[in-house]
Design an enzyme around this catalytic site. Sequence first.
Site, PDB file in Angstrom:
ATOM      1  N   GLU A 174       0.805  -1.388   0.000  1.00  0.00           N
ATOM      2  CA  GLU A 174       0.139   0.056   0.020  1.00  0.00           C
ATOM      3  C   GLU A 174       0.871   1.226   0.014  1.00  0.00           C
ATOM      4  O   GLU A 174       0.483   2.299  -0.721  1.00  0.00           O
ATOM      5  CB  GLU A 174      -0.819   0.038   1.191  1.00  0.00           C
TER       6      GLU A 174
ATOM      7  N   TYR B 108      -6.311   6.646   3.818  1.00  0.00           N
ATOM      8  CA  TYR B 108      -6.424   5.651   2.768  1.00  0.00           C
ATOM      9  C   TYR B 108      -5.743   4.393   3.213  1.00  0.00           C
ATOM     10  O   TYR B 108      -6.230   3.269   3.441  1.00  0.00           O
ATOM     11  CB  TYR B 108      -6.067   6.055   1.281  1.00  0.00           C
TER      12      TYR B 108
ATOM     13  N   ASP C  44      -9.637   5.423  -2.586  1.00  0.00           N
ATOM     14  CA  ASP C  44      -8.692   6.043  -3.145  1.00  0.00           C
ATOM     15  C   ASP C  44      -9.156   6.730  -4.508  1.00  0.00           C
ATOM     16  O   ASP C  44     -10.324   7.065  -4.761  1.00  0.00           O
ATOM     17  CB  ASP C  44      -7.649   4.951  -3.560  1.00  0.00           C
TER      18      ASP C  44
ATOM     19  N   CYS D  51     -12.729   1.366 -15.483  1.00  0.00           N
ATOM     20  CA  CYS D  51     -13.259   2.665 -15.235  1.00  0.00           C
ATOM     21  C   CYS D  51     -11.973   3.856 -15.130  1.00  0.00           C
ATOM     22  O   CYS D  51     -12.069   4.273 -14.056  1.00  0.00           O
ATOM     23  CB  CYS D  51     -14.119   2.935 -14.180  1.00  0.00           C
TER      24      CYS D  51
ATOM     25  N   CYS E 118     -16.141   1.142 -21.196  1.00  0.00           N
ATOM     26  CA  CYS E 118     -17.442   0.902 -20.578  1.00  0.00           C
ATOM     27  C   CYS E 118     -18.166  -0.459 -21.113  1.00  0.00           C
ATOM     28  O   CYS E 118     -19.082  -0.969 -20.140  1.00  0.00           O
ATOM     29  CB  CYS E 118     -18.483   2.091 -20.921  1.00  0.00           C
TER      30      CYS E 118
ATOM     31  N   CYS F 146     -17.874  -2.970 -18.515  1.00  0.00           N
ATOM     32  CA  CYS F 146     -17.958  -2.481 -16.977  1.00  0.00           C
ATOM     33  C   CYS F 146     -19.122  -3.276 -16.317  1.00  0.00           C
ATOM     34  O   CYS F 146     -20.208  -3.338 -17.355  1.00  0.00           O
ATOM     35  CB  CYS F 146     -18.156  -1.084 -17.014  1.00  0.00           C
TER      36      CYS F 146
ATOM     37  N   CYS G 152     -25.168   2.764 -14.885  1.00  0.00           N
ATOM     38  CA  CYS G 152     -23.868   3.845 -14.573  1.00  0.00           C
ATOM     39  C   CYS G 152     -24.527   5.285 -14.858  1.00  0.00           C
ATOM     40  O   CYS G 152     -25.248   5.379 -16.067  1.00  0.00           O
ATOM     41  CB  CYS G 152     -22.776   3.601 -15.372  1.00  0.00           C
TER      42      CYS G 152
END
Length: 299
Positions: free
Chosen positions: A34, A117, A135, A190, A197, A200, A206
């Site tokens: 991270e 985060y 994030d 995305c 798309c 997705c 969406c």
Amino acid sequence: MTLADAAIAWYDTNARDLPWRTPSTTPWGVLVSEVMLQQTPVIRVEPAWRSWMTRWPNPAALAADPASEAIRMWGRLGYPRRAMRLHACAGAIVERHGGRVPDDLDQLLALPGVGTYTARAVATFAYGQRHPVVDTNVRRVVSRAVEGKPDAGPATTTADLVAMASLLPEDVPRAARASIAFMELGAIVCTARSPKCVDCPFHDVCAWRLSGTPLPAGPSRKPQRYAGTDRQVRGLILEVLRHTTGPVPRQRLDQVWTDEIQRTRALTGLLEDGLVEPLGPDNFVLAGDTPRAEVQQLF
DNA sequence: CACTCGTGGCC
DNA sequence: TGGCCAAGAGT
């Protein structure tokens, strides 16, 4: 079917095979990943993470070595203050938590280099807790799918957390999986520039797509310059120090940049950040590289 | 809140 | 070619 359900189903078959996601990865491994991923792309983090974990498989191992070794091992991941903070973080984990990465959000937040985060990411991905993890990817996905906006505005931590919290399943393990799924979706489908798309799982619901995928009004954020900035000069100075074990004369560092004013400002900054330490009046070393004997001579 | 802090790859 | 972007944190 909720957005979280759709995201999880998509993640189950589309998630990348990243080393820090394997079940055998320790909380320390998750934490290291991270921190490395803060503003650095996955493709460059992967080999660095493997090397790091081989050399320092737990916090105590890292804490036992000087910060300079961490800064060198950090290589060219960028923002080397993160390497120093991760080293300090390892020390704090040893001192405060007996060498075990804490599972408590507030204890995680208190660690050097661990912000909103990262604390939530570790609590969620390493310990399976239920927290909104937000994030840049999640902010973009939520902004588009829920709010219908082409991009997220400036980060507003509290509001972002509330927005994501409302999308999390009650079931704890599923909530954790939904968090990583939203992130992955933003990372590979995305995306900021050319969203895919057609791939997705939110395609039919969406808000952004249903309104015709309008383009952003202006630049989504302030342009970041690099060439000619203090950051570049700091990078050049540190580059020299990373490849040298002994003291480096000021004269050597003077060669990396012609503008003396900026050069001095960069070096001063590195000293203030603790990345570099003076060794006598005209020599410098990476933080922690100060030989014991030489330290004695200074006093 | 606005700003700083590395590095590299992509369109 | 060069602006844009990348699992943020700290001040």
